[in-house]
Design a protein around this motif. Structure first.
Motif, mmCIF file in Angstrom:
data_model
loop_
_atom_site.group_PDB
_atom_site.id
_atom_site.type_symbol
_atom_site.label_atom_id
_atom_site.label_comp_id
_atom_site.label_asym_id
_atom_site.label_seq_id
_atom_site.Cartn_x
_atom_site.Cartn_y
_atom_site.Cartn_z
ATOM 1 N N SER A 116 22.733 -6.185 70.067
ATOM 2 C CA SER A 116 22.363 -7.234 69.114
ATOM 3 C C SER A 116 21.824 -6.627 67.832
ATOM 4 O O SER A 116 22.110 -7.108 66.739
ATOM 5 N N ASP A 136 27.460 -12.949 69.178
ATOM 6 C CA ASP A 136 26.422 -12.301 69.986
ATOM 7 C C ASP A 136 26.285 -13.029 71.311
ATOM 8 O O ASP A 136 25.649 -14.075 71.385
ATOM 9 N N GLU A 137 26.878 -12.495 72.346
ATOM 10 C CA GLU A 137 26.851 -13.074 73.690
ATOM 11 C C GLU A 137 27.062 -14.586 73.659
ATOM 12 O O GLU A 137 26.235 -15.341 74.182
#
Ligand SMILES: Nc1ncnc2c1ncn2[C@@H]1O[C@H](COP(=O)(O)OP(=O)(O)O)[C@@H](O)[C@H]1O
Ligand SMILES: [Mg+2]
Lengths: 303, 349
Positions: B43, B158-159
């Motif tokens: 991240s 991001d995820e």
């Protein structure tokens, strides 16, 4: 059976002392005031000796130019201080909502005025506004300007400034707390979406803080209608009636004019005004909660 | 669309060295997945590319221009967050059109673009709803819609699927892939799920505690992992590792088993090393004995966890095997599908 009933009653037993104190400390004087407002009542009289006059006190007040003037001053005062305090407080919070060194000290300094006793604030400002030895006029004269007749010609403006100084911090800290609990990811998303500093404030921060801002504003408004000490110390309502806010007029009616019934009626007018604001605040809260609940329900239906 | 060049990127949080000399070159239109365990700095790297986090050292180029010091709005990137990060006070349509409104596009143009994106993502019925009125999958699609209406140079994810349930995750995976094939926008996608990385990526960047462990196409990482970390991280169930020495041209494990070496392994007699066997390449009928601990049949496959000299050893058979706990299996593996690593450095030999 018996035990079950005892259990059910337990909470009420614990609440009882608080309820009794409430009744004695709040409802009794309130009832006394409402009762007194229907009577012609001199402080030398016991309330049982007074004469019932019906709505006379209320009607007299309604047509009394001094009362109307006083109401006007109160409205002018409350609305302008709250408006300026909201703008300044929210502005400062937006400005100081960042993590730089020393910020926590700065924030503490900002909320100091709120912690000073109102009488002291009044004395302090009265001194600063003094026409000859006051801080402001000495400063003005030192840079070659004429002094200003602060508590004379511009009395209302002067007390407004003092109130703003004292209460802007209140809005500042509440707004700052609201700002810091905003969803950070929404702000990051806004940055990525290309929003500059102002656009983030205008499109994201302010709308998301709006519920807090509205409640803060109403709280402050309610408080501003009741202000007394600072103005009492600074101007005593003068010159003339120019700074005679309602709270001050009530106290003068009771002590100077010795008309307790009229003073009580006046208090009730003020109370009704405040009640209206309080109801508005509660209604706003209710609407907010109801809307949130409705939205949650809508989502649950789908899942 | 644009290339992204990450050169010698460093990140310090105070004294904590979060990223160490990261180098990745991403081609125009490529779908790159950053994968690694939680806390390895994925991240952080993505946020630095987005401009939400400052870059301590190195150089970041998007479309050939150095963007180290540019704010996010000047990087022309769009990002989809794990928790969606929708604007709670705006409707779906307003959420999606926000970036266009900010840059003062004409209203009818915004409307057209939002409607087109909504159609692609099956959101056209929901444009007037608020985020609170949407399910998780719908919110995720709105977040994607917000990214695609911008037509940015680079997509960052991001995820994005971590908060969804397993079934939805699979279908959204396909949707994101499809979207990429359709728009061909350079994409950097972060996940901790190696399965997601394998299925979606053109190229995978495997990260481990702030460093890049290996970069390569999914199947290359699977076939030729550069080190034990990548070997253990990529592939599910995870690779079996055994420590031992090379003796008589074979790998002699400390647990007593003996394995033939892959022909390209550069080892010397007596060298201590780590041997890796993927569970799915274990074959029945070899000369290694393993005692069954548990059998997990899934219908199409049978996973067996066995005991080999006191260590667990996982086997995955593509057939039904009726082995009971306590039984002894004879197993083996094609040596060309096994891996040998240096026991100290963990590097492939
Ligand atoms: N703002 C921060 N301040 C200090 N340390 C941080 C900060 N953000 C992340 N870290 C640390 O950096 C490391 C990498 O974090 P992150 O990039 O979020 O990992 P992940 O790969 O799980 O996304 C973690 O050890 C985390 O604790
Ligand atoms: Mg992360």
């Amino acid at each position: 059976m018996k035990l079950a009933r005892a259990n059910r009653l337990t909470p009420y037993v614990f609440m009882a002392p608080a309820a009794v104190i409430m009744v004695i400390a709040l409802l009794y004087p309130l009832g006394y005031m409402v009762y007194g407002s229907f009577r012609a009542w001199d402080p030398s009289q016991n309330i049982s000796e007074t004469e019932f006059v019906g709505l006379k006190n209320y009607i007299t007040l309604w047509f009394d130019p001094s009362f109307r003037e006083s109401l006007g001053v109160t409205l002018k005062f409350a609305i302008s201080v709250v408006a300026v305090e909201m703008v300044l407080g929210v502005g400062l919070a937006l400005l100081l909502d960042r993590n730089i060194r020393g910020m926590s000290i700065l924030r503490t300094l900002f909320i100091l005025p709120m912690m000073i006793a109102p009488v002291v604030v009044g004395l302090m400002w009265r001194y600063m506004y003094h026409p000859t030895v006051g801080t402001f006029n000495r400063f003005l004269k030192s840079i070659g300007l004429d002094g200003v007749d602060w508590l004379g010609q511009h009395a209302l403006l002067s007390v407004i400034i003092a109130d703003i100084w004292q209460w802007t911090p209140f809005i500042f800290i509440l707004t700052l707390a609201a700002l810091q609990s905003l969803p950070q990811s929404a702000l990051e998303a806004a940055k990525i979406d290309g929003a500059g500093g102002w656009q983030q404030i205008w499109h994201i921060k302010l709308p998301l803080m709006m519920p807090v801002l509205i409640v803060t504003c109403l709280l402050r408004l309610i408080d501003a209608f009741k202000v007394l000490e600072v103005i009492l110390v600074m101007t005593e309502g003068g010159p003339g009636l120019s700074t005679e806010i309602l709270a001050l007029r009530i106290s003068r009616t009771a002590t100077e004019f010795r008309e307790l019934g009229v003073a009580a009626a006046m208090s009730n007018y003020l109370l009704m005004l405040l009640l209206l604001l309080t109801v508005a605040m509660f209604a706003f809260n209710k609407i907010q909660t109801a809307r949130a609940a409705r939205l949650r329900a809508a989502v649950q239906e789908e899942d | 669309m644009a290339t992204v060049e990450i050169t010698n990127i460093e990140k310090y949080y105070g004294g904590y060295h979060a990223l160490n000399d990261i180098n990745v070159d991403i081609a125009d239109g490529e779908f790159v997945v950053l994968v690694g365990p939680s806390g390895c700095g994925k991240s952080t790297l993505l946020q630095m590319i987005a401009g939400l986090e400052t870059i301590t050292g190195g150089e970041l180029r998007i479309g050939g221009d150095v963007v180290n010091y540019l704010p996010p709005k000047q990087r022309d990137i769009a990002m989809v967050f794990q928790n969606y990060a929708l604007y709670p006070h705006m409707t779906v349509g307003q959420n999606m059109g926000f970036s266009l409104r900010i840059r003062r596009d004409p209203a009818d143009e915004i409307k057209a673009k939002v409607e087109r994106a909504a159609k692609i993502l099956n959101l056209d019925q929901l444009l007037d709803r608020f985020p609170r009125e949407l399910s998780g999958g719908q919110r995720q699609r709105v977040a994607m819609g917000r990214a695609i209406v911008r037509e940015p140079q680079v997509f960052l994810f991001d995820e994005p699927l971590s908060n969804l349930d397993a079934k939805l995750r699979l279908s959204m995976r396909t949707e994101i892939k499809e979207l990429h094939q359709r728009l061909k926008t350079t994409t950097i996608y972060v996940t901790h799920d190696q399965d997601e990385a394998m299925t979606m990526a053109d190229r995978i960047v495997v990260m481990n505690t702030g460093v890049v462990s290996q970069i390569g196409a999914p199947l290359d990482l699977y076939d030729r992992p550069a080190n034990t970390f990548v070997a253990g991280f990529i592939g599910s169930p995870a690779m079996n590792f055994m420590d031992g020495t090379i003796q008589g041209g074979k790998f002699q494990a400390a647990n007593g088993s003996s394995w033939a070496l892959p022909s390209d392994a550069k080892v010397t007699e007596g060298q201590r090393c780590t041997f890796g066997v993927r569970p799915e390449f274990v074959e029945a009928g070899g000369d290694v004995a393993a005692k069954v601990i548990v059998t997990e049949p899934t219908g199409s496959e049978t996973q067996i966890v066995a005991d080999m000299g006191g260590e667990h050893f996982t086997c995955l058979f593509n057939e039904r095997i009726a082995a009971q706990p306590g039984d002894t299996l004879k197993i083996g593996a094609d040596p060309e599908k096994c891996h040998v690593f240096d026991i100290e450095t963990g590097l492939r030999l």
